[in-house]
Design an enzyme around this catalytic site. Structure first.
Site, PDB file in Angstrom:
ATOM      1  N   ASP A 188      53.816 -39.114   1.366  1.00  0.00           N
ATOM      2  CA  ASP A 188      53.491 -37.717   1.093  1.00  0.00           C
ATOM      3  C   ASP A 188      54.399 -37.261  -0.049  1.00  0.00           C
ATOM      4  OD1 ASP A 188      52.414 -35.089   1.515  1.00  0.00           O
ATOM      5  OD2 ASP A 188      54.243 -34.539   2.563  1.00  0.00           O
ATOM      6  N   SER A 189      54.156 -36.045  -0.542  1.00  0.00           N
ATOM      7  CA  SER A 189      55.044 -35.498  -1.570  1.00  0.00           C
ATOM      8  C   SER A 189      56.417 -35.144  -0.982  1.00  0.00           C
ATOM      9  CB  SER A 189      54.408 -34.241  -2.170  1.00  0.00           C
ATOM     10  OG  SER A 189      54.165 -33.298  -1.146  1.00  0.00           O
ATOM     11  N   TYR A 229      53.019 -31.326  -5.044  1.00  0.00           N
ATOM     12  CA  TYR A 229      51.930 -31.942  -5.807  1.00  0.00           C
ATOM     13  C   TYR A 229      50.772 -30.936  -6.027  1.00  0.00           C
ATOM     14  CZ  TYR A 229      53.485 -36.865  -5.086  1.00  0.00           C
ATOM     15  OH  TYR A 229      54.148 -38.066  -5.095  1.00  0.00           O
ATOM     16  N   GLY A 230      50.702 -29.970  -5.132  1.00  0.00           N
ATOM     17  CA  GLY A 230      49.484 -29.163  -5.011  1.00  0.00           C
ATOM     18  C   GLY A 230      49.153 -28.283  -6.186  1.00  0.00           C
ATOM     19  N   CYS A 235      48.834 -37.066   2.779  1.00  0.00           N
ATOM     20  CA  CYS A 235      48.868 -35.900   1.897  1.00  0.00           C
ATOM     21  C   CYS A 235      47.426 -35.551   1.556  1.00  0.00           C
ATOM     22  CB  CYS A 235      49.644 -36.248   0.632  1.00  0.00           C
ATOM     23  SG  CYS A 235      49.602 -34.965  -0.621  1.00  0.00           S
ATOM     24  N   ASN A 236      47.048 -34.325   1.850  1.00  0.00           N
ATOM     25  CA  ASN A 236      45.671 -33.908   1.569  1.00  0.00           C
ATOM     26  C   ASN A 236      45.391 -33.865   0.069  1.00  0.00           C
ATOM     27  OD1 ASN A 236      44.237 -32.559   4.203  1.00  0.00           O
ATOM     28  ND2 ASN A 236      46.448 -32.537   4.330  1.00  0.00           N
ATOM     29  N   THR A 237      46.395 -33.450  -0.708  1.00  0.00           N
ATOM     30  CA  THR A 237      46.203 -33.308  -2.151  1.00  0.00           C
ATOM     31  C   THR A 237      45.874 -34.669  -2.764  1.00  0.00           C
ATOM     32  OG1 THR A 237      47.796 -31.512  -2.069  1.00  0.00           O
ATOM     33  CG2 THR A 237      47.276 -32.399  -4.245  1.00  0.00           C
ATOM     34  N   GLU A 290      59.624 -27.268   2.692  1.00  0.00           N
ATOM     35  CA  GLU A 290      60.636 -28.140   2.079  1.00  0.00           C
ATOM     36  C   GLU A 290      62.023 -27.492   2.120  1.00  0.00           C
ATOM     37  OE1 GLU A 290      60.394 -31.361   0.868  1.00  0.00           O
ATOM     38  OE2 GLU A 290      58.364 -31.398   1.679  1.00  0.00           O
ATOM     39  N   CYS A 347      46.663 -29.344   4.776  1.00  0.00           N
ATOM     40  CA  CYS A 347      47.856 -29.831   4.090  1.00  0.00           C
ATOM     41  C   CYS A 347      48.787 -30.301   5.191  1.00  0.00           C
ATOM     42  CB  CYS A 347      48.503 -28.696   3.289  1.00  0.00           C
ATOM     43  SG  CYS A 347      50.124 -29.128   2.626  1.00  0.00           S
ATOM     44  N   THR A 348      49.343 -31.502   5.024  1.00  0.00           N
ATOM     45  CA  THR A 348      50.123 -32.064   6.131  1.00  0.00           C
ATOM     46  C   THR A 348      51.448 -31.325   6.360  1.00  0.00           C
ATOM     47  OG1 THR A 348      50.945 -33.746   4.597  1.00  0.00           O
ATOM     48  CG2 THR A 348      49.110 -34.367   6.028  1.00  0.00           C
ATOM     49  N   HIS A 349      51.839 -30.478   5.415  1.00  0.00           N
ATOM     50  CA  HIS A 349      53.033 -29.650   5.646  1.00  0.00           C
ATOM     51  C   HIS A 349      52.741 -28.513   6.645  1.00  0.00           C
ATOM     52  CE1 HIS A 349      54.705 -31.525   2.023  1.00  0.00           C
ATOM     53  NE2 HIS A 349      55.855 -30.905   2.245  1.00  0.00           N
TER      54      HIS A 349
HETATM   55  N1  DGL Z   1      51.507 -32.477   2.238  1.00  0.00           N
HETATM   56  C1  DGL Z   1      50.816 -32.310   0.976  1.00  0.00           C
HETATM   57  C2  DGL Z   1      49.344 -32.071   1.282  1.00  0.00           C
HETATM   58  O1  DGL Z   1      48.904 -32.429   2.367  1.00  0.00           O
HETATM   59  C3  DGL Z   1      51.501 -31.275   0.180  1.00  0.00           C
HETATM   60  C4  DGL Z   1      51.120 -31.257  -1.243  1.00  0.00           C
HETATM   61  C5  DGL Z   1      52.122 -30.643  -2.132  1.00  0.00           C
HETATM   62  O2  DGL Z   1      53.141 -31.285  -2.374  1.00  0.00           O
HETATM   63  O3  DGL Z   1      51.854 -29.559  -2.664  1.00  0.00           O
HETATM   64  O4  DGL Z   1      48.587 -31.586   0.474  1.00  0.00           O
END
Ligand code: DGL
Length: 266
Positions: A11-12, A43-44, A74-76, A153, A185-187
């Site tokens: 993930d990011s 990343y988003g 990571c969804n992105t 984060e 988003c996994t966050h």
């Molecule tokens: N956990 C990432 C997701 O699922 C976060 C992306 C990001 O870093 O913005 O999209």
């Protein structure tokens, strides 16, 4: 034969830990190598070519660690880069969009599904496309929530600031219309208690559990299960300082992770 090679998860940043947690519940004996690209999070709000480049670099790193299967937690990246990864690398690479969409379609009763995610995920329409592939009559309402990832984060998971930001974004969604909300988003599952406060009785969906079941099945079907009955080993790599990551990870996982190393990935 037992395949003791690790599963790669990336993930990011911290968000993929929500997926790692689910994997640990379903297949606790598998070894895991986790990468959080903390030097380049979020990343988003980045462009597709950059996201593809980061994702390829991490995939190569995980292959050097002998990963047998890679979970894009990571969804992105799943929305924008998964087909590039699947074309370029010759091992199973699993994303989070399809498992989340499948759960939502199973659980919605009125076929109105909300999706929240990063700017990149929401503008890609990946969830809408996947939901309609499964059931063309699903109506999707989407909202990007770009401040959620930096909050997580920073370890800001509750309190008045988080509550105000959650409220700010959710007011743009017609919550009276939807019965199901995908945390795309996994966050975001780390913010679940606050999101719950602002969404009354909505069913909140994240991909982690259904993804973990899918991974188990793929390992089985490809004869890649680790038959060791002991608990698997977990190695963590981040691209910036490990301290913040380890501290917030501990709050979320409920145990300390001592083996967080800095990796240079480029
Ligand atoms: N956990 C990432 C997701 O699922 C976060 C992306 C990001 O870093 O913005 O999209």
């Amino acid at each position: 034969m037992s395949d003791t090679r690790p599963i790669g998860v990336f993930d990011s940043g911290l968000g993929g830990l929500t997926v790692l947690n689910a994997i640990k519940k379903i297949i606790p004996n598998e070894n895991i190598v986790y990468v959080g690209d903390t030097a380049r999070v979020p990343y988003g709000n980045k462009s597709t070519p950059l996201i593809v480049q980061y994702a390829s670099q991490i995939t190569k790193f995980l292959l050097e660690k002998d990963a047998k299967l890679i979970i894009v937690a990571c969804n992105t990246v799943s929305a924008l880069a998964i087909s590039n990864l699947q074309n370029d690398f010759d091992i199973p690479i699993i994303g989070v969009i399809a498992p989340g969409a499948n759960s939502a379609v199973k659980l919605t009763k009125n076929n109105n599904v909300g999706v929240i995610g990063t700017i990149a995920t929401i503008s890609s329409n990946a969830y809408q496309d996947e939901l309609n592939k499964i059931n063309p009559s699903i109506n999707t309402l989407s909202q990007a929530c770009p401040l959620f990832v930096p909050l997580v984060e920073e370890g800001l998971l509750e309190g008045p600031i988080v509550s105000a930001i959650v409220k700010h974004y959710l007011k743009n969604l017609d919550l009276s219309m939807i019965d199901t909300l995908i945390l795309g988003c996994t966050h975001y599952p780390l913010l679940k208690p606050v999101i719950k406060e602002h969404t009354n009785n909505l069913i909140l969906i994240d991909s982690a559990d259904s993804l973990a079941k899918e991974v188990h099945l793929i390992l089985k079907n490809n004869h890649m299960i680790n038959n060791n009955t002991n608990k698997g080993k977990q190695d963590f790599f981040v691209t910036d300082s490990p301290i913040t990551f380890a501290n917030i990870a501990k709050r979320f996982l409920g145990y300390s992770i001592i083996n967080v190393k800095t990796a240079s990935i480029s």
